[in-house]
Write an enzyme that holds these catalytic residues in place. Structure first.
Site, PDB file in Angstrom:
ATOM      1  N   ASP A 146      13.587  -1.713   7.195  1.00 38.19           N
ATOM      2  CA  ASP A 146      13.692  -3.074   6.666  1.00 38.19           C
ATOM      3  C   ASP A 146      15.209  -3.320   6.593  1.00 38.19           C
ATOM      4  O   ASP A 146      15.961  -2.643   7.305  1.00 38.19           O
ATOM      5  CB  ASP A 146      13.003  -3.192   5.291  1.00 38.19           C
ATOM      6  CG  ASP A 146      12.742  -4.635   4.873  1.00 38.19           C
ATOM      7  OD1 ASP A 146      11.766  -5.221   5.352  1.00 38.19           O
ATOM      8  OD2 ASP A 146      13.532  -5.199   4.081  1.00 38.19           O
TER       9      ASP A 146
ATOM     10  N   LYS B 177       5.839  -0.531   0.139  1.00 37.91           N
ATOM     11  CA  LYS B 177       7.246  -0.849   0.424  1.00 37.91           C
ATOM     12  C   LYS B 177       8.098   0.105  -0.400  1.00 37.91           C
ATOM     13  O   LYS B 177       7.655   0.595  -1.437  1.00 37.91           O
ATOM     14  CB  LYS B 177       7.561  -2.289  -0.005  1.00 37.91           C
ATOM     15  CG  LYS B 177       8.745  -2.892   0.677  1.00 37.91           C
ATOM     16  CD  LYS B 177       8.351  -3.505   2.009  1.00 37.91           C
ATOM     17  CE  LYS B 177       9.547  -3.945   2.814  1.00 37.91           C
ATOM     18  NZ  LYS B 177       9.116  -4.765   3.964  1.00 37.91           N
TER      19      LYS B 177
ATOM     20  N   THR C 238       9.596  -7.792  15.721  1.00 36.71           N
ATOM     21  CA  THR C 238       9.496  -8.800  14.656  1.00 36.71           C
ATOM     22  C   THR C 238       9.929 -10.157  15.200  1.00 36.71           C
ATOM     23  O   THR C 238       9.216 -11.158  15.062  1.00 36.71           O
ATOM     24  CB  THR C 238      10.344  -8.400  13.432  1.00 36.71           C
ATOM     25  OG1 THR C 238      10.033  -7.053  13.084  1.00 36.71           O
ATOM     26  CG2 THR C 238      10.075  -9.304  12.248  1.00 36.71           C
TER      27      THR C 238
ATOM     28  N   GLN D  24       3.129  -7.387   1.824  1.00 42.56           N
ATOM     29  CA  GLN D  24       2.796  -6.478   2.928  1.00 42.56           C
ATOM     30  C   GLN D  24       1.288  -6.244   3.030  1.00 42.56           C
ATOM     31  O   GLN D  24       0.742  -6.099   4.115  1.00 42.56           O
ATOM     32  CB  GLN D  24       3.524  -5.142   2.716  1.00 42.56           C
ATOM     33  CG  GLN D  24       3.646  -4.302   3.968  1.00 42.56           C
ATOM     34  CD  GLN D  24       4.806  -4.728   4.865  1.00 42.56           C
ATOM     35  OE1 GLN D  24       5.880  -5.011   4.376  1.00 42.56           O
ATOM     36  NE2 GLN D  24       4.584  -4.774   6.161  1.00 42.56           N
TER      37      GLN D  24
ATOM     38  N   VAL E 230      16.122  -8.800  13.141  1.00 41.61           N
ATOM     39  CA  VAL E 230      15.105  -9.847  13.285  1.00 41.61           C
ATOM     40  C   VAL E 230      15.700 -11.066  13.992  1.00 41.61           C
ATOM     41  O   VAL E 230      15.132 -11.573  14.971  1.00 41.61           O
ATOM     42  CB  VAL E 230      14.504 -10.224  11.907  1.00 41.61           C
ATOM     43  CG1 VAL E 230      13.536 -11.384  12.042  1.00 41.61           C
ATOM     44  CG2 VAL E 230      13.809  -9.014  11.277  1.00 41.61           C
TER      45      VAL E 230
ATOM     46  N   SER F 178       4.502  -1.479  14.626  1.00 42.25           N
ATOM     47  CA  SER F 178       4.502  -0.169  13.952  1.00 42.25           C
ATOM     48  C   SER F 178       3.102   0.435  14.019  1.00 42.25           C
ATOM     49  O   SER F 178       2.938   1.639  14.229  1.00 42.25           O
ATOM     50  CB  SER F 178       4.899  -0.318  12.481  1.00 42.25           C
ATOM     51  OG  SER F 178       6.297  -0.385  12.331  1.00 42.25           O
TER      52      SER F 178
ATOM     53  N   PHE G 294      21.656 -12.154  10.789  1.00 42.65           N
ATOM     54  CA  PHE G 294      22.519 -11.571  11.796  1.00 42.65           C
ATOM     55  C   PHE G 294      21.982 -10.217  12.223  1.00 42.65           C
ATOM     56  O   PHE G 294      22.602  -9.491  12.968  1.00 42.65           O
ATOM     57  CB  PHE G 294      23.912 -11.361  11.157  1.00 42.65           C
ATOM     58  CG  PHE G 294      25.037 -11.766  12.035  1.00 42.65           C
ATOM     59  CD1 PHE G 294      25.765 -12.903  11.753  1.00 42.65           C
ATOM     60  CD2 PHE G 294      25.361 -11.025  13.152  1.00 42.65           C
ATOM     61  CE1 PHE G 294      26.816 -13.288  12.569  1.00 42.65           C
ATOM     62  CE2 PHE G 294      26.407 -11.404  13.971  1.00 42.65           C
ATOM     63  CZ  PHE G 294      27.134 -12.527  13.687  1.00 42.65           C
TER      64      PHE G 294
HETATM   65  N1  GLU Z   1       9.839  -4.135   7.095  1.00 40.17           N
HETATM   66  C1  GLU Z   1       9.002  -4.748   8.064  1.00 40.17           C
HETATM   67  C2  GLU Z   1       8.129  -5.792   7.384  1.00 40.17           C
HETATM   68  O1  GLU Z   1       8.599  -6.463   6.487  1.00 40.17           O
HETATM   69  C3  GLU Z   1       8.241  -3.742   8.922  1.00 40.17           C
HETATM   70  C4  GLU Z   1       7.389  -2.778   8.177  1.00 40.17           C
HETATM   71  C5  GLU Z   1       6.761  -1.681   9.046  1.00 40.17           C
HETATM   72  O2  GLU Z   1       6.980  -1.684  10.251  1.00 40.17           O
HETATM   73  O3  GLU Z   1       6.083  -0.835   8.456  1.00 40.17           O
HETATM   74  O4  GLU Z   1       6.997  -6.023   7.715  1.00 40.17           O
END
Ligand code: GLU
Length: 454
Positions: free
Chosen positions: A173, A133, A216, A118, A248, A386, A245
């Site tokens: 997520d 995360k 995404t 990330q 995403v 985001s 599924f």
């Molecule tokens: N979980 C998503 C990622 O893997 C989005 C994270 C977010 O929007 O903060 O990037």
């Protein structure tokens, strides 16, 4: 696989031995760090301004890890205990930012790999977001709405002490969508008595952004479009094997359809479906319906649409396609799958999930000069949107979907350009793994150097 000079190879080996000794029993984290190390260490050694500052050692050590008990009552009145986490990985370029995952496979290694990725991903978006995360080993499947709410409230009761709009901004997520974000937000607001943009992926009625649910998947396809353009190709007329599924995969398929491509597969934990007619029209809406009912069984799709065949217990990478878009989860595409794809004429693999390809699979794609992009570059549209939600919350206004979508597209084109700039090999082939890692690294490294040893 790339051959390095003795000095570079020695430094990679030293660094990885250090990481492995320090993080035993964390295979996913070690895998994510190795992928970065083999591309970034040669770069660091070639630049005097980065050499000797232990930048990668510092980036691979979370600034803070919070692990906490999440006790809650199920519908039978029994007490359940889960483990909650938040990894605050790096705040050099902005508040920690990254999703929450609720899934039984969640553990420290999985969340550390996701938090590490990330940091680079968020840097690539060019928005001011650090990396983090979190999540819990909670299994949302089969839980009632009330159980989900009580769990989210219990989780946020502890998490709210560690986050805030200028400190750490979680989002969704796997297992965390609009419903969970709503319950988490409600509990944060109640405890802190603050209405702030502390979470993203919120509902439109209380500060969410248009296009965030699609972002995404749309971003992945915009990125794929740019990759194909480098070889004079386009989305239109191509066949796509897609796995997953969830949210995403849904966004990916919707955008492929809009741009004239044909998605022919989908997968759930039970197996995959092959629909040679393509997944379009009401079939895309049906995915949303299935998701809303908490169902991720691919077989149900084949029961509803006779044009599709269900293949139990397998992954879709054996199907002939032009482009593969893995959109499910980590390590869902291994060397054998990569060999199948290449043998069947696949020209491009655009990762939509986080780290879906194993290191062996990635090396196989690179050796065979397949266009290959790592998730941290191609799936950055989710977190980028985001970031756009955070901006709208700070400005206290809402942008139209056209405006958000245009910004998203511009960001994905920018990430693609950054990957090309840093990843172009002498023969013209773009190594997107190298490009994404170095481009992501540079901004964080500059900020860390400027801020001193903290
Ligand atoms: N979980 C998503 C990622 O893997 C989005 C994270 C977010 O929007 O903060 O990037």
């Amino acid at each position: 696989m790339e051959q390095f000079s003795a000095e570079v190879q020695q430094e990679i080996d030293r660094f990885m031995a250090y990481i492995e000794a320090k993080n035993p029993n964390e295979p996913e984290f070690i895998q994510a760090v190795r992928e970065v190390a083999v591309t970034v260490i040669p770069f660091i050694l070639s630049k005097d301004q980065y050499k000797g500052f232990k930048l990668l050692e510092r980036m691979a050590e979370p600034e803070r890890v919070i692990i906490f008990r999440v006790p809650w009552f199920d519908d039978k009145g029994e007490i359940q205990v889960n483990r909650g986490f938040r990894i605050q990985m790096n705040s050099a370029i902005g508040p920690y930012k990254g999703g929450l995952r609720f899934h039984p496979t969640v553990n420290l290694s999985v969340l550390k790999f996701l938090a590490f990725e990330q940091v680079f991903k968020n840097s690539l978006t060019t928005l001011p977001m650090g990396g983090g995360k979190g999540g819990a080993d909670f299994d949302p499947s089969g839980k009632s709405d009330n159980e989900i709410m009580r769990f989210c409230q219990a989780f946020m009761t502890e998490l709210c002490k560690h986050i805030g709009p200028d400190t750490d901004v979680p989002a969704g997520d796997i297992g965390v969508g609009a419903r969970e974000i709503g319950y988490l937000f409600g509990q944060y607001k109640k405890i802190r008595n603050e209405f702030t943009g502390v979470l993203t992926g919120k509902g439109l009625a209380y500060g969410g952004s248009l296009i965030r649910p699609e972002a995404t998947g749309y971003g992945v396809v915009y990125f794929c479009e740019q990759m194909l353009k480098t070889i004079g190709e386009s989305i239109s007329g191509k066949t796509f094997a897609v796995s997953g599924f969830g949210n995403v995969a849904w966004g990916v398929i919707k955008k492929i359809d809009q741009l004239g491509g044909k998605a022919i597969t989908l997968s759930g934990p039970d197996g995959y479906i092959y629909d040679p007619e393509g997944i379009s029209g009401d079939k895309i809406d049906y995915l949303l319906e299935l998701r809303a009912s908490g169902n991720n069984r691919a077989e149900d799709y084949a029961k509803k649409y006779p044009s599709a065949t269900f293949v139990a217990g397998k992954r879709p990478w054996e199907v002939k396609c032009d482009v593969a878009i893995p959109s499910a989860t980590q390590n869902e595409l291994d060397l054998e799958d990569a060999q199948n794809l290449v043998a069947n004429g696949c020209i491009c693999v655009t990762e939509a999930a986080n780290m879906p390809s194993t290191l062996d699979a990635i090396n196989y794609f690179l050796d065979n000069k397949v266009l290959f992009s790592p998730g941290k570059a191609s799936n950055a549209g989710g977190v980028a949107t985001s970031g756009l939600e955070m901006t709208q919350n700070s400005l206290r206004l809402n942008w139209s979907s056209e405006e958000v979508d245009a910004r998203l597209k511009e960001i994905m084109i920018g990430i693609h350009k950054a990957c090309r700039d840093y990843g172009k090999d002498e023969d013209g082939y773009v190594n997107y793994v190298k490009g994404a890692n170095i481009a992501g690294f540079v901004k964080v490294a500059e900020a860390m150097l400027a801020q001193g040893v903290v």
